[in-house]
Design an enzyme around this catalytic site. Structure first.
Site, PDB file in Angstrom:
ATOM      1  N   ASP A  19       0.026  -0.249   9.464  1.00 42.44           N
ATOM      2  CA  ASP A  19       0.242   1.060  10.105  1.00 42.44           C
ATOM      3  C   ASP A  19       1.740   1.347  10.245  1.00 42.44           C
ATOM      4  O   ASP A  19       2.216   2.437   9.903  1.00 42.44           O
ATOM      5  CB  ASP A  19      -0.457   1.048  11.476  1.00 42.44           C
ATOM      6  CG  ASP A  19      -0.438   2.401  12.153  1.00 42.44           C
ATOM      7  OD1 ASP A  19       0.672   2.916  12.436  1.00 42.44           O
ATOM      8  OD2 ASP A  19      -1.506   2.958  12.416  1.00 42.44           O
ATOM      9  N   ILE A  79      -3.717  -8.296  12.488  1.00 44.59           N
ATOM     10  CA  ILE A  79      -3.667  -8.461  13.945  1.00 44.59           C
ATOM     11  C   ILE A  79      -5.078  -8.515  14.551  1.00 44.59           C
ATOM     12  O   ILE A  79      -5.306  -9.202  15.551  1.00 44.59           O
ATOM     13  CB  ILE A  79      -2.846  -7.298  14.559  1.00 44.59           C
ATOM     14  CG1 ILE A  79      -1.387  -7.415  14.103  1.00 44.59           C
ATOM     15  CG2 ILE A  79      -2.924  -7.291  16.084  1.00 44.59           C
ATOM     16  CD1 ILE A  79      -0.643  -6.110  14.081  1.00 44.59           C
ATOM     17  N   TYR A  80      -6.044  -7.834  13.930  1.00 44.08           N
ATOM     18  CA  TYR A  80      -7.403  -7.804  14.488  1.00 44.08           C
ATOM     19  C   TYR A  80      -8.202  -9.081  14.205  1.00 44.08           C
ATOM     20  O   TYR A  80      -9.309  -9.236  14.711  1.00 44.08           O
ATOM     21  CB  TYR A  80      -8.161  -6.564  14.000  1.00 44.08           C
ATOM     22  CG  TYR A  80      -7.786  -5.294  14.747  1.00 44.08           C
ATOM     23  CD1 TYR A  80      -6.785  -5.289  15.715  1.00 44.08           C
ATOM     24  CD2 TYR A  80      -8.436  -4.092  14.505  1.00 44.08           C
ATOM     25  CE1 TYR A  80      -6.431  -4.139  16.395  1.00 44.08           C
ATOM     26  CE2 TYR A  80      -8.089  -2.923  15.191  1.00 44.08           C
ATOM     27  CZ  TYR A  80      -7.087  -2.955  16.132  1.00 44.08           C
ATOM     28  OH  TYR A  80      -6.754  -1.815  16.816  1.00 44.08           O
ATOM     29  N   ILE A 108       0.822  -1.216   0.000  1.00 43.78           N
ATOM     30  CA  ILE A 108       0.000   0.000   0.000  1.00 43.78           C
ATOM     31  C   ILE A 108       0.856   1.267   0.000  1.00 43.78           C
ATOM     32  O   ILE A 108       0.449   2.287  -0.544  1.00 43.78           O
ATOM     33  CB  ILE A 108      -0.997  -0.013   1.192  1.00 43.78           C
ATOM     34  CG1 ILE A 108      -2.082   1.056   1.008  1.00 43.78           C
ATOM     35  CG2 ILE A 108      -0.311   0.206   2.520  1.00 43.78           C
ATOM     36  CD1 ILE A 108      -3.419   0.509   0.751  1.00 43.78           C
ATOM     37  N   SER A 128      -8.641  -4.980   9.185  1.00 50.48           N
ATOM     38  CA  SER A 128      -8.995  -5.910  10.280  1.00 50.48           C
ATOM     39  C   SER A 128      -8.546  -7.360  10.098  1.00 50.48           C
ATOM     40  O   SER A 128      -8.714  -8.167  11.014  1.00 50.48           O
ATOM     41  CB  SER A 128     -10.515  -5.927  10.576  1.00 50.48           C
ATOM     42  OG  SER A 128     -10.888  -4.813  11.333  1.00 50.48           O
TER      43      SER A 128
HETATM   44  P1  ADP Z   1      -5.573  -4.849  11.489  1.00 47.15           P
HETATM   45  O1  ADP Z   1      -5.074  -4.477  12.864  1.00 47.15           O
HETATM   46  O2  ADP Z   1      -6.702  -3.940  11.016  1.00 47.15           O
HETATM   47  O3  ADP Z   1      -5.870  -6.289  11.355  1.00 47.15           O
HETATM   48  P2  ADP Z   1      -2.968  -5.146  10.142  1.00 47.15           P
HETATM   49  O4  ADP Z   1      -2.035  -4.055   9.796  1.00 47.15           O
HETATM   50  O5  ADP Z   1      -2.545  -6.111  11.190  1.00 47.15           O
HETATM   51  O6  ADP Z   1      -4.374  -4.422  10.515  1.00 47.15           O
HETATM   52  O7  ADP Z   1      -3.316  -5.963   8.846  1.00 47.15           O
HETATM   53  C1  ADP Z   1      -4.239  -5.555   7.874  1.00 47.15           C
HETATM   54  C2  ADP Z   1      -3.829  -6.161   6.558  1.00 47.15           C
HETATM   55  O8  ADP Z   1      -2.780  -5.379   5.976  1.00 47.15           O
HETATM   56  C3  ADP Z   1      -3.277  -7.577   6.655  1.00 47.15           C
HETATM   57  O9  ADP Z   1      -3.895  -8.369   5.657  1.00 47.15           O
HETATM   58  C4  ADP Z   1      -1.793  -7.405   6.348  1.00 47.15           C
HETATM   59  O10 ADP Z   1      -1.252  -8.532   5.675  1.00 47.15           O
HETATM   60  C5  ADP Z   1      -1.823  -6.229   5.428  1.00 47.15           C
HETATM   61  N1  ADP Z   1      -0.551  -5.479   5.239  1.00 47.15           N
HETATM   62  C6  ADP Z   1       0.525  -5.409   6.042  1.00 47.15           C
HETATM   63  N2  ADP Z   1       1.477  -4.606   5.497  1.00 47.15           N
HETATM   64  C7  ADP Z   1       0.960  -4.166   4.313  1.00 47.15           C
HETATM   65  C8  ADP Z   1       1.433  -3.318   3.261  1.00 47.15           C
HETATM   66  N3  ADP Z   1       2.637  -2.739   3.315  1.00 47.15           N
HETATM   67  N4  ADP Z   1       0.616  -3.100   2.186  1.00 47.15           N
HETATM   68  C9  ADP Z   1      -0.604  -3.671   2.110  1.00 47.15           C
HETATM   69  N5  ADP Z   1      -1.119  -4.461   3.070  1.00 47.15           N
HETATM   70  C10 ADP Z   1      -0.346  -4.707   4.148  1.00 47.15           C
END
Ligand code: ADP
Length: 182
Positions: free
Chosen positions: A40, A130-131, A17, A127
């Site tokens: 994040d 980690i969620y 992203i 979500s």
């Molecule tokens: P949440 O706490 O809402 O679950 P996370 O950050 O743990 O958020 O994960 C949300 C999604 O983002 C997961 O599917 C994870 O694999 C994905 N993710 C992590 N890093 C990136 C990135 N650099 N670009 C796109 N998606 C990502």
């Protein structure tokens, strides 16, 4: 893969992203808007300290961001102009309004984008990291929310779902196929 709804496109791509060139990218934030891990952490690392400074200001002004809502900051060093921070629900078995809250995240983010005349936006899979939200269910909610929005609003022209890894990408691609079959 992409589909057209009304005047807008929904795209599903595999990628990072932080590398997207849409006007806005969406962050999966937490209610305190404090730096986390996952997407994040990746966004803050790539975008620099300006993002955290603006999140801190929002927290000082209005106490953070409730689950299902969204706030906007600039995007620091990233190619995007804005970051929309939305807070997804933590999965607690699916009987605590998780589906409603997850759909609300997408709707709130897209409404905020429209209010700022943003026409192109990239989402991660909110979500499902980690969620703990099961991605099969989450992907259907995400794509339906995007399709519903495009059916009603014409400011946004492109909604891109950026999936981190082939497995997540396959789930979203299949969900998009199902959406077009219905
Ligand atoms: P949440 O706490 O809402 O679950 P996370 O950050 O743990 O958020 O994960 C949300 C999604 O983002 C997961 O599917 C994870 O694999 C994905 N993710 C992590 N890093 C990136 C990135 N650099 N670009 C796109 N998606 C990502």
């Amino acid at each position: 893969m992409q589909i057209k709804i009304n005047r807008g496109l929904i795209q599903v791509v595999e990628g990072d992203i932080t590398q997207q060139n849409t006007e806005a990218i969406v962050n999966a934030a937490n209610t305190q808007l404090v730096g986390g891990s996952g997407v994040d952490g990746a966004i803050r690392r790539a975008g620099g300290p300006e993002i955290t400074a603006e999140c801190d200001q929002i927290r000082a002004r209005r106490g953070g961001c409730p689950t299902g809502q969204a706030v906007l900051t600039t995007a620091g060093d990233l190619a995007a102009t804005y970051i929309i921070h939305t807070v997804g629900p933590i999965w607690r078995g699916g009987v605590n309004d998780e589906a409603v809250l997850l759909a609300r995240c997408y709707h709130s983010s897209l409404t905020l984008a429209t209010n700022h005349q943003i026409t192109t936006i990239s989402f991660p899979s909110i979500s499902t990291g980690i969620y703990g939200y099961p991605i099969q269910q989450a992907s259907k909610i995400a794509l339906s929310a995007a399709a519903d929005f495009l059916g009603q609003e014409e400011t946004v022209s492109e909604i891109r779902f950026v999936l981190f890894g082939e497995d997540d990408f396959s789930v979203y691609r299949r969900a998009l196929e199902c959406l077009t079959e219905n």
